[in-house]
Design an enzyme around this catalytic site. Structure first.
Site, mmCIF file in Angstrom:
data_model
loop_
_atom_site.group_PDB
_atom_site.id
_atom_site.type_symbol
_atom_site.label_atom_id
_atom_site.label_comp_id
_atom_site.label_asym_id
_atom_site.label_seq_id
_atom_site.Cartn_x
_atom_site.Cartn_y
_atom_site.Cartn_z
ATOM 1 N N LYS A 79 105.088 -3.579 -53.064
ATOM 2 C CA LYS A 79 105.826 -3.666 -54.292
ATOM 3 C C LYS A 79 106.111 -2.331 -54.902
ATOM 4 C CE LYS A 79 104.869 -5.927 -58.874
ATOM 5 N NZ LYS A 79 104.027 -6.627 -59.610
ATOM 6 N N SER A 154 105.834 -11.190 -61.619
ATOM 7 C CA SER A 154 106.550 -10.283 -61.501
ATOM 8 C C SER A 154 106.936 -9.777 -60.098
ATOM 9 C CB SER A 154 106.351 -8.917 -62.095
ATOM 10 O OG SER A 154 104.947 -8.411 -61.694
ATOM 11 N N SER A 178 101.192 -12.093 -61.788
ATOM 12 C CA SER A 178 102.240 -11.486 -61.128
ATOM 13 C C SER A 178 102.212 -11.571 -59.498
ATOM 14 C CB SER A 178 102.820 -10.378 -61.394
ATOM 15 O OG SER A 178 103.361 -10.182 -62.526
HETATM 16 N N1 GLN Z 1 104.406 -12.534 -66.588
HETATM 17 C C1 GLN Z 1 103.378 -11.582 -67.074
HETATM 18 C C2 GLN Z 1 103.891 -10.618 -68.045
HETATM 19 O O1 GLN Z 1 105.080 -10.606 -67.803
HETATM 20 C C3 GLN Z 1 102.459 -11.247 -65.927
HETATM 21 C C4 GLN Z 1 102.743 -9.955 -65.333
HETATM 22 C C5 GLN Z 1 102.088 -9.530 -64.216
HETATM 23 O O2 GLN Z 1 100.955 -9.932 -63.938
HETATM 24 N N2 GLN Z 1 102.236 -8.208 -63.995
HETATM 25 O O3 GLN Z 1 103.228 -9.885 -68.446
#
Ligand code: GLN
Length: 482
Positions: A79, A154, A178
């Site tokens: 990532k 994400s 994410s």
């Molecule tokens: N979708 C969640 C957010 O936008 C989790 C994101 C994540 O785990 N990095 O905060």
């Protein structure tokens, strides 16, 4: 020569034995990337030349009779919020344009030392804020199973890279879901380990008390292998648990007889009926394998999302203060320093990141701190207490990973609240610091992948992997039909 190995496990065994060359494994993956990456956009950057050089070094070691390590020749995608020395690390944000980290994240150096070969940096929602990768400054990642749909987020790029077989394994980060949510939407395995088991050194911070790095893979065993490889104490991360690597692969064949599987009776509602149907099928499969299903109540769970959207933005507003046009990446020049800060941040950050910074700054401001941030911390404690009570009677808990299968690109892009709801089942474990993973468990009526989430208590990775492995065995033996 035997058939080309496809899992990380098989690749490492074959490369170490000298029956397959790392460079051939790599070329097979680069070939698939060349064929399909323009349709998927899993990567911000494919580092083909560096990967070829690394694969050749592995082959030279084998030829010289030396062991390149337990991940010999395994291609892996990272990532793009993990620091890679001399290789751009963007967090899919314009504000980091041109920045090359001067050091490797601990996970990156550990993987390289074990013989893994990084193939590139994967796309994400900007600074890991989102559930669809639509918040990337570089464009959305599409779902390899249906390219009209999102891959989740994400870590959408890392999930898609594995689903498209661009790499057998990848790493993501999980602050509120994410890793698990994109894994569920793309039909692959994704693991968020216990907070502190994997070093965060060199992971660009979003919400430091919640962030954890973890693996994606096509099967449970590869995730166990990668998590064993990257876990274990790191003195460079002050929140790292002082213990050795996790021991996971050895428990995968254990049966689940006598294990207690918790069903949350007051689980937040709103999941798609197909998703709930697969959850029921998972309970049935585990019962048939000799486990006992026990009912548990977690009354505070429904406040998890609200608490998270105060705590995570509060931490983010502080962590992202460092992007000021001076130390990293992009600068927009202006008449004085303050105007330069403002112009840089206005041009460099996207809408969602700005929204979080404003939310977080507000929640932390004098006069509101106790009402918002302080209260959210109390809710966080209640959720942990609820979990502690539940784990007194259950070894693991089962929920959906995502309330819905992969949605269409654009469907939620203008509706932050409905996007936030994607993480309703994944967020509570981050607040508690517990491990949780998503295992593919069949499909919706439309043929979209559905994941089941297995959650466990602190350092409960072994029971969690046992149950995940049993669910996978069930799917394999039923040919994916039940
Ligand atoms: N979708 C969640 C957010 O936008 C989790 C994101 C994540 O785990 N990095 O905060």
């Amino acid at each position: 020569m035997s058939a080309t190995p496809s899992t990380a496990f098989e690749i490492a065994a074959a490369v170490r034995a000298g029956s397959v060359r790392a460079i051939d494994v790599l070329e097979a993956h680069l070939g698939r990337i060349a064929a399909r990456e323009t349709d998927i956009h899993a990567f911000n950057l494919v580092t083909a030349d560096e990967a070829r050089a690394a694969a050749t070094r592995i082959d030279d070691l084998v030829a010289a009779g030396r062991d390149p390590g337990p991940l010999a020749g395994v291609p892996i995608a990272l990532k793009d919020n993990m620091c890679t020395r001399g290789v751009p690390t963007t967090c899919s944000s314009r504000i980091l344009e041109g920045w090359k980290p001067p050091y490797d994240a601990t996970v990156v150096s550990r993987l390289a030392a074990m013989g893994a070969v990084s193939v590139g940096k994967t796309n994400l929602d900007e600074f890991a804020m989102g559930s669809s990768t639509e918040n990337s400054a570089f464009g959305v990642t599409l779902n390899p199973r249906d390219t009209s749909r999102v891959a989740g987020g994400s870590s959408g790029g890392s999930a898609a890279a594995v689903a498209a077989a661009f790499a057998p394994v990848s790493l993501g980060s999980d602050t509120g879901g994410s890793i698990r949510q994109p894994a569920a939407l793309c039909g692959v395995v994704g693991v968020k380990p216990t907070y502190g088991t994997v070093s965060r050194y060199g992971l660009v911070a979003f919400a430091s008390s919640l962030d954890q790095i973890g693996p994606f893979s096509a099967d449970v065993r590869d995730s166990a292998l990668i998590l064993e490889s990257i876990s274990g104490h790191d003195p460079l991360d002050s929140t790292s648990i002082p213990q050795g690597p996790l021991d996971l692969v050895s428990v995968l064949d254990h049966d689940v007889k006598g294990m207690r599987i918790g069903r949350i009776t007051d689980m937040p509602e709103g999941a798609d009926p197909d998703v709930l149907g697969r959850l029921e099928a998972a309970f049935d499969a585990l019962r048939a394998a000799g486990a006992t299903i026990v009912d548990v109540e977690l009354p505070s769970l429904k406040y998890g999302l609200t608490a998270y959207y105060l705590i995570a933005p509060a931490e983010a507003s502080s962590n992202l203060a460092r992007y000021d046009g001076v130390r990293y990446g992009r600068r927009v020049d202006a008449v004085d320093t303050n105007s330069m800060y403002m112009a840089t941040r206005a041009a460099g950050f996207g809408d969602e990141v700005k929204r979080r910074i404003m939310l977080g700054t507000y929640a932390l401001s004098a006069g509101y701190y106790d009402a918002y941030y302080g209260k959210a911390l109390k809710v966080r404690r209640l959720i942990s207490d609820d979990f502690a009570r539940a784990y007194a009677t259950a070894d693991v808990l089962l929920t959906p990973t995502s309330p819905i299968p992969a949605f269409k690109v654009g469907e939620k892009a203008d509706d932050p609240l409905s996007m936030y709801l994607c993480d309703i089942y994944t967020i509570p474990t981050n607040l508690a610091g517990h491990p949780a993973m998503s295992v593919p468990f069949g499909e919706s009526r439309d043929g979209l992948p559905i994941g089941v989430q297995v959650m466990a208590s602190t350092l409960g990775e072994q029971p969690m992997f046992k149950v995940a492995s049993a669910l996978e065995r069930h799917m394999n033996s039923s040919g994916g039909r039940s």
